[in-house]
Design an enzyme around this catalytic site. Sequence first.
Site, PDB file in Angstrom:
ATOM      1  N   SER A 117       3.434  -1.962  10.337  1.00 10.83           N
ATOM      2  CA  SER A 117       3.981  -1.582  10.841  1.00 10.83           C
ATOM      3  C   SER A 117       5.468  -3.581  10.065  1.00 10.83           C
ATOM      4  O   SER A 117       6.149  -4.046  10.949  1.00 10.83           O
ATOM      5  CB  SER A 117       5.155  -1.602  12.448  1.00 10.83           C
ATOM      6  OG  SER A 117       4.773  -0.037  12.501  1.00 10.83           O
TER       7      SER A 117
ATOM      8  N   HIS B 108      -9.888   0.869   4.332  1.00  5.81           N
ATOM      9  CA  HIS B 108      -8.357   1.481   4.773  1.00  5.81           C
ATOM     10  C   HIS B 108      -8.347   2.358   5.957  1.00  5.81           C
ATOM     11  O   HIS B 108      -9.081   3.101   6.128  1.00  5.81           O
ATOM     12  CB  HIS B 108      -7.401   1.654   4.014  1.00  5.81           C
ATOM     13  CG  HIS B 108      -5.677   1.684   4.861  1.00  5.81           C
ATOM     14  ND1 HIS B 108      -5.660   2.928   5.815  1.00  5.81           N
ATOM     15  CD2 HIS B 108      -5.023   0.978   4.901  1.00  5.81           C
ATOM     16  CE1 HIS B 108      -4.282   2.552   6.288  1.00  5.81           C
ATOM     17  NE2 HIS B 108      -3.779   1.203   5.629  1.00  5.81           N
TER      18      HIS B 108
ATOM     19  N   ASN C  42       1.067  -1.074   0.064  1.00  6.69           N
ATOM     20  CA  ASN C  42       0.172   0.334  -0.223  1.00  6.69           C
ATOM     21  C   ASN C  42       0.936   0.974  -0.099  1.00  6.69           C
ATOM     22  O   ASN C  42       1.629   1.229   0.792  1.00  6.69           O
ATOM     23  CB  ASN C  42      -1.058  -0.142   1.264  1.00  6.69           C
ATOM     24  CG  ASN C  42      -1.650   1.733   1.098  1.00  6.69           C
ATOM     25  OD1 ASN C  42      -2.115   2.490   0.575  1.00  6.69           O
ATOM     26  ND2 ASN C  42      -2.673   1.756   2.694  1.00  6.69           N
TER      27      ASN C  42
ATOM     28  N   GLU D 191      -7.306   5.355   6.850  1.00  2.00           N
ATOM     29  CA  GLU D 191      -7.023   6.417   7.486  1.00  2.00           C
ATOM     30  C   GLU D 191      -8.107   6.189   6.225  1.00  2.00           C
ATOM     31  O   GLU D 191      -8.580   8.197   6.746  1.00  2.00           O
ATOM     32  CB  GLU D 191      -5.181   6.295   6.352  1.00  2.00           C
ATOM     33  CG  GLU D 191      -4.514   6.511   7.050  1.00  2.00           C
ATOM     34  CD  GLU D 191      -3.416   5.691   6.393  1.00  2.00           C
ATOM     35  OE1 GLU D 191      -3.232   5.589   5.664  1.00  2.00           O
ATOM     36  OE2 GLU D 191      -2.238   5.052   6.911  1.00  2.00           O
TER      37      GLU D 191
ATOM     38  N   GLY E 151       2.148   2.782  10.860  1.00  2.00           N
ATOM     39  CA  GLY E 151       2.381   2.890  10.550  1.00  2.00           C
ATOM     40  C   GLY E 151       3.560   3.906  12.033  1.00  2.00           C
ATOM     41  O   GLY E 151       4.053   4.958  12.406  1.00  2.00           O
TER      42      GLY E 151
ATOM     43  N   GLU F 149      -5.578  -5.266  10.091  1.00  2.00           N
ATOM     44  CA  GLU F 149      -4.852  -4.179  10.738  1.00  2.00           C
ATOM     45  C   GLU F 149      -5.100  -3.017  11.699  1.00  2.00           C
ATOM     46  O   GLU F 149      -5.872  -1.462  11.952  1.00  2.00           O
ATOM     47  CB  GLU F 149      -4.802  -2.424   9.737  1.00  2.00           C
ATOM     48  CG  GLU F 149      -4.053  -3.210   8.142  1.00  2.00           C
ATOM     49  CD  GLU F 149      -3.466  -3.027   7.330  1.00  2.00           C
ATOM     50  OE1 GLU F 149      -2.363  -2.918   6.703  1.00  2.00           O
ATOM     51  OE2 GLU F 149      -4.098  -1.504   6.941  1.00  2.00           O
TER      52      GLU F 149
ATOM     53  N   LYS G  11       0.264   4.126  -0.066  1.00  2.00           N
ATOM     54  CA  LYS G  11      -0.100   5.546   0.055  1.00  2.00           C
ATOM     55  C   LYS G  11      -0.498   6.232  -0.746  1.00  2.00           C
ATOM     56  O   LYS G  11      -0.387   6.432  -2.553  1.00  2.00           O
ATOM     57  CB  LYS G  11      -0.098   5.652   1.989  1.00  2.00           C
ATOM     58  CG  LYS G  11      -0.061   4.245   2.568  1.00  2.00           C
ATOM     59  CD  LYS G  11       0.044   4.379   3.839  1.00  2.00           C
ATOM     60  CE  LYS G  11      -0.349   3.239   4.554  1.00  2.00           C
ATOM     61  NZ  LYS G  11      -0.171   3.287   6.124  1.00  2.00           N
TER      62      LYS G  11
HETATM   63  P1  PGA Z   1       2.483   0.705   7.472  1.00  2.00           P
HETATM   64  O1  PGA Z   1       1.209   0.766   6.594  1.00  2.00           O
HETATM   65  O2  PGA Z   1       3.563  -1.090   7.260  1.00  2.00           O
HETATM   66  O3  PGA Z   1       2.920   1.335   7.033  1.00  2.00           O
HETATM   67  O4  PGA Z   1       2.304   0.089   9.549  1.00  2.00           O
HETATM   68  C1  PGA Z   1       0.484  -0.400   6.817  1.00  2.00           C
HETATM   69  C2  PGA Z   1      -0.648   0.034   6.197  1.00  2.00           C
HETATM   70  O5  PGA Z   1      -1.159   1.242   6.611  1.00  2.00           O
HETATM   71  O6  PGA Z   1      -1.444  -0.306   5.224  1.00  2.00           O
END
Ligand code: PGA
Length: 258
Positions: A214, A98, A13, A100, A174, A168, A15
């Site tokens: 992460s 997601h 992803n 976000e 993140g 997630e 983003k």
């Molecule tokens: P990350 O993001 O691996 O940077 O924690 C995962 C995601 O949001 O899909």
Amino acid sequence: MPTAMPRPMVAGNWKMNTTPAEAVQLAAAVRDGADGLAGVDIVLCPPYISLQGVADAVKGSAVKVGAQNMHFETSGAFTGEVSPTMLQGVCGYVILGHSERRQLFGETDDLVNRKVKAALEHGIKPILCVGETLEQRESGRALDIVAQQVRAGLAGVDDITGLVVAYEPVWAIGTGQAATPEVAAEIMGGALGDTLSSLFGPAAAEVPLLYGGSVNPGNVESYAAQDSIHGSLVGGASLQAEPFLEIARLTAQAKSGS
Ligand code: PGA
């Protein structure tokens, strides 16, 4: 008891990262590195503007492409949105719900549900994302919240062919604060696996369940070692070809039992 396991999958992803030129470069590097890497599906999810370029870059390889979001209508006055019919033929997957999108753009379970249904109707494989916040975890509600997100996201869905579900935990995205494999496996076996089985019976065993939050080359094996985890949805570590390919390699290796 079906013993078949879904095919392992690692999805990147990206983003809101990479210019179109950078996206094509990254996709080409992943394509080259993935050559000969069997036993794992690799999906790249760049920003909309780079979908076509990335699709062209990986054409003829086993690397697949996904969008990061999608509207549920096929066309109309929805400024700034992209429809399932526009994605058809460009990419085979779409990340939906997601955290976000839920937290920063106000997406509700109902909206996510409409998008999931639209994706399935148009033959685009939805990667439905679910996960609890830190506050929900600390108040002991993680299992219930995640099970509820799965039920709501799939309300009214009969045929889950092509569905992927990603767990997630919001507090792990993140932050460098990955969930322990045991915590992830508990939710993924229970709130994901059991809920899907109760809703869809044996078809649930075909759904790849991804852990996200992460994930990096140093911790991916501990997730892939869990029976209830079939792969990962990777954010930060998918922005460079080498660590992302390493995550894919380690996943394939762990899942093949070697
Ligand atoms: P990350 O993001 O691996 O940077 O924690 C995962 C995601 O949001 O899909």
